[in-house]
Design a protein around this motif. Structure first.
Motif, PDB file in Angstrom:
ATOM      1  N   GLY A  22       2.221 -15.773 -50.903  1.00  0.00           N
ATOM      2  CA  GLY A  22       2.503 -14.271 -50.774  1.00  0.00           C
ATOM      3  C   GLY A  22       2.186 -13.902 -49.406  1.00  0.00           C
ATOM      4  N   MET A  26      -1.469  -8.168 -48.741  1.00  0.00           N
ATOM      5  CA  MET A  26      -2.793  -8.863 -48.944  1.00  0.00           C
ATOM      6  C   MET A  26      -2.579 -10.100 -48.447  1.00  0.00           C
ATOM      7  N   VAL A  44       2.906 -18.917 -47.414  1.00  0.00           N
ATOM      8  CA  VAL A  44       4.059 -19.246 -48.054  1.00  0.00           C
ATOM      9  C   VAL A  44       4.776 -18.061 -48.860  1.00  0.00           C
ATOM     10  N   MET A  50      10.834 -12.639 -45.413  1.00  0.00           N
ATOM     11  CA  MET A  50       9.566 -12.015 -46.036  1.00  0.00           C
ATOM     12  C   MET A  50       8.225 -12.703 -44.859  1.00  0.00           C
ATOM     13  N   ASN A 135      -5.903 -13.621 -56.048  1.00  0.00           N
ATOM     14  CA  ASN A 135      -6.331 -12.291 -55.886  1.00  0.00           C
ATOM     15  C   ASN A 135      -5.872 -11.241 -56.716  1.00  0.00           C
ATOM     16  N   PHE A 161      -9.768  -9.794 -52.929  1.00  0.00           N
ATOM     17  CA  PHE A 161     -10.077  -9.039 -51.521  1.00  0.00           C
ATOM     18  C   PHE A 161      -9.478  -7.861 -51.945  1.00  0.00           C
TER      19      PHE A 161
HETATM   20  P1  NAI Z   1       3.329  -7.244 -51.705  1.00  0.00           P
HETATM   21  O1  NAI Z   1       4.482  -6.932 -52.561  1.00  0.00           O
HETATM   22  O2  NAI Z   1       3.008  -6.637 -50.300  1.00  0.00           O
HETATM   23  O3  NAI Z   1       3.467  -9.044 -51.648  1.00  0.00           O
HETATM   24  C1  NAI Z   1       3.795  -9.602 -52.338  1.00  0.00           C
HETATM   25  C2  NAI Z   1       4.426 -11.173 -51.744  1.00  0.00           C
HETATM   26  O4  NAI Z   1       4.593 -12.108 -52.543  1.00  0.00           O
HETATM   27  C3  NAI Z   1       5.871 -10.521 -51.266  1.00  0.00           C
HETATM   28  O5  NAI Z   1       5.936 -10.913 -49.918  1.00  0.00           O
HETATM   29  C4  NAI Z   1       6.747 -11.454 -52.042  1.00  0.00           C
HETATM   30  O6  NAI Z   1       7.961 -11.779 -51.436  1.00  0.00           O
HETATM   31  C5  NAI Z   1       5.888 -12.606 -52.490  1.00  0.00           C
HETATM   32  N1  NAI Z   1       6.341 -13.392 -53.424  1.00  0.00           N
HETATM   33  C6  NAI Z   1       6.821 -13.017 -54.793  1.00  0.00           C
HETATM   34  N2  NAI Z   1       7.005 -13.988 -55.449  1.00  0.00           N
HETATM   35  C7  NAI Z   1       6.454 -15.017 -54.806  1.00  0.00           C
HETATM   36  C8  NAI Z   1       6.396 -16.692 -55.209  1.00  0.00           C
HETATM   37  N3  NAI Z   1       6.932 -17.134 -56.240  1.00  0.00           N
HETATM   38  N4  NAI Z   1       6.033 -17.369 -54.102  1.00  0.00           N
HETATM   39  C9  NAI Z   1       5.978 -16.994 -52.922  1.00  0.00           C
HETATM   40  N5  NAI Z   1       5.722 -15.688 -52.546  1.00  0.00           N
HETATM   41  C10 NAI Z   1       5.994 -14.457 -53.491  1.00  0.00           C
HETATM   42  O7  NAI Z   1       1.938  -7.343 -52.910  1.00  0.00           O
HETATM   43  P2  NAI Z   1       0.451  -7.069 -52.506  1.00  0.00           P
HETATM   44  O8  NAI Z   1      -0.039  -5.608 -52.474  1.00  0.00           O
HETATM   45  O9  NAI Z   1       0.118  -7.964 -51.199  1.00  0.00           O
HETATM   46  O10 NAI Z   1      -0.330  -7.689 -53.601  1.00  0.00           O
HETATM   47  C11 NAI Z   1      -0.312  -9.180 -53.926  1.00  0.00           C
HETATM   48  C12 NAI Z   1      -1.205  -9.498 -54.910  1.00  0.00           C
HETATM   49  O11 NAI Z   1      -2.656  -8.955 -54.627  1.00  0.00           O
HETATM   50  C13 NAI Z   1      -1.255  -8.996 -56.299  1.00  0.00           C
HETATM   51  O12 NAI Z   1      -1.515  -9.802 -57.334  1.00  0.00           O
HETATM   52  C14 NAI Z   1      -2.212  -7.889 -56.410  1.00  0.00           C
HETATM   53  O13 NAI Z   1      -2.755  -7.497 -57.748  1.00  0.00           O
HETATM   54  C15 NAI Z   1      -3.315  -8.135 -55.440  1.00  0.00           C
HETATM   55  N6  NAI Z   1      -4.110  -7.197 -54.808  1.00  0.00           N
HETATM   56  C16 NAI Z   1      -3.310  -6.006 -54.239  1.00  0.00           C
HETATM   57  C17 NAI Z   1      -4.140  -5.064 -53.425  1.00  0.00           C
HETATM   58  C18 NAI Z   1      -3.495  -3.907 -52.998  1.00  0.00           C
HETATM   59  O14 NAI Z   1      -4.198  -2.770 -52.783  1.00  0.00           O
HETATM   60  N7  NAI Z   1      -2.292  -3.873 -52.652  1.00  0.00           N
HETATM   61  C19 NAI Z   1      -5.829  -5.118 -53.506  1.00  0.00           C
HETATM   62  C20 NAI Z   1      -6.267  -6.487 -54.072  1.00  0.00           C
HETATM   63  C21 NAI Z   1      -5.545  -7.342 -54.685  1.00  0.00           C
END
Ligand code: NAI
Length: 306
Positions: A22, A26, A44, A50, A135, A161
């Protein structure tokens, strides 16, 4: 035959290669902080587009650091950024990087099945010593760990985080009942190497921070719904009376109202020890704002206009 069942006491894992799944908000922050602190990192994501976006986030964040550090020299600023970026690789293939990973950090979309599928396929290719972490903010770590073989379950933990990762000092190291104590120590030391402040906690809904913050923000909404004060006055009160840097409505807008609702509704429905409790009962105002697409800062309007 007895020997076959003897397992050596778990040893500490030297962490050099980190793979982050991802490259969103984050993931890109985690990659940046790891590279800044001398780890080799592979980022990745599903597509080159992305990954480009993720690299863009890292570049502009490092740019800010570099401008402060080397205010008088653009050359030095660029050198600083380039040197850090030599440690960042990218990949759209999830499997190959896992083969040489010491630590996997998953920060993909918050969907239990998508995450479980990823972990299960990585488990098949990663070396035995690789530590797996997620995360996730709202899913039980044990539910994700279950997607891997029993030997991995003891090397699987939460590594939670906070946003924005480069600025926020805290990391919650989340322990399932099965995780090996040595693995937890290794993760705590990894966080220290990132110059973060780790805390340990059990695998319960919201861990520490969100378990306390979400009900607090929900109660602020219900307080306003009961007509007891305005959002502005509640925010002023909590800033000046409790010393918080933001009031609950500013914070909710910052977190994103859709995220707030997703977490709280999930807990109200099936949160361990929380389901059906008044502490997490839904707020009408929150439901209406989300329905109207007013999601907080990111959409230009939530409780406030931006
Ligand atoms: P985001 O939507 O900004 O990023 C997610 C990324 O993962 C996207 O770039 C997407 O293309 C990619 N992705 C989706 N499926 C995938 C796969 N199978 N393989 C590789 N990449 C893939 O989301 P964000 O906000 O970064 O959140 C990510 C994680 O972090 C979630 O589990 C969320 O609960 C957690 N989190 C989020 C916080 C926040 O404030 N946004 C704080 C702490 C944790």
């Amino acid at each position: 035959a007895a020997l076959l069942h003897t397992t050596a006491p778990a040893a500490s894992t030297p962490i050099k290669n980190v793979v982050v799944y991802g490259s969103g908000l984050m993931g890109s922050g985690i990659v940046q902080v790891a590279a800044q602190n001398n780890f080799q990192v592979t980022m990745v994501d599903l597509s080159p587009e992305m990954l480009n976006k993720g690299q863009g986030y890292i570049q502009s964040s490092l740019q800010r650091v570099a401008r402060k550090k080397f205010a008088d020299s653009e050359t030095q600023q660029q050198q600083f950024i380039d040197e850090i970026m030599t440690r960042v690789k990218t990949s759209t293939d999830p499997m190959a990087p896992a083969e040489s990973a010491d630590l996997v950090i998953e920060a993909i979309v918050e969907n239990v099945q998508t995450k479980r599928n990823l972990f299960s396929s990585l488990d098949a290719v990663a070396p035995r010593h690789t530590i797996f972490t997620s995360n996730t903010s709202s899913l039980p770590i044990a539910r994700l760990a279950e997607a891997t073989a029993p030997e991995r379950v003891s090397r699987f933990a939460g590594l939670h985080f906070f946003n924005p990762v480069p600025q926020m000092k805290l990391v919650e190291v989340v322990q399932t009942p099965q995780v090996d104590a040595v693995v937890v120590d290794d993760l705590v030391n990894f966080c220290l190497a990132l110059k973060k402040s780790p805390v340990r906690c059990k695998d319960t809904p919201g861990f520490i921070v969100n378990r306390l913050l979400v009900p607090y923000m929900m109660e602020a909404m219900r307080l306003v719904e009961r007509g007891e004060a305005t959002p502005e006055d509640v925010d002023t009160a909590m800033k000046l009376g409790a010393g918080y840097p933001m009031g609950p409505f500013q914070l909710a807008d910052y977190v994103g109202l859709d995220t707030m609702k997703f977490i709280n509704d999930g807990w109200f429905k099936e949160g361990e020890g929380l389901a059906g409790k008044e502490l997490v009962s839904p707020s009408k105002t929150l439901d209406e704002l989300v329905k109207a697409g007013k999601l907080g800062r990111k959409s230009g309007e939530g409780f406030y206009k931006y």
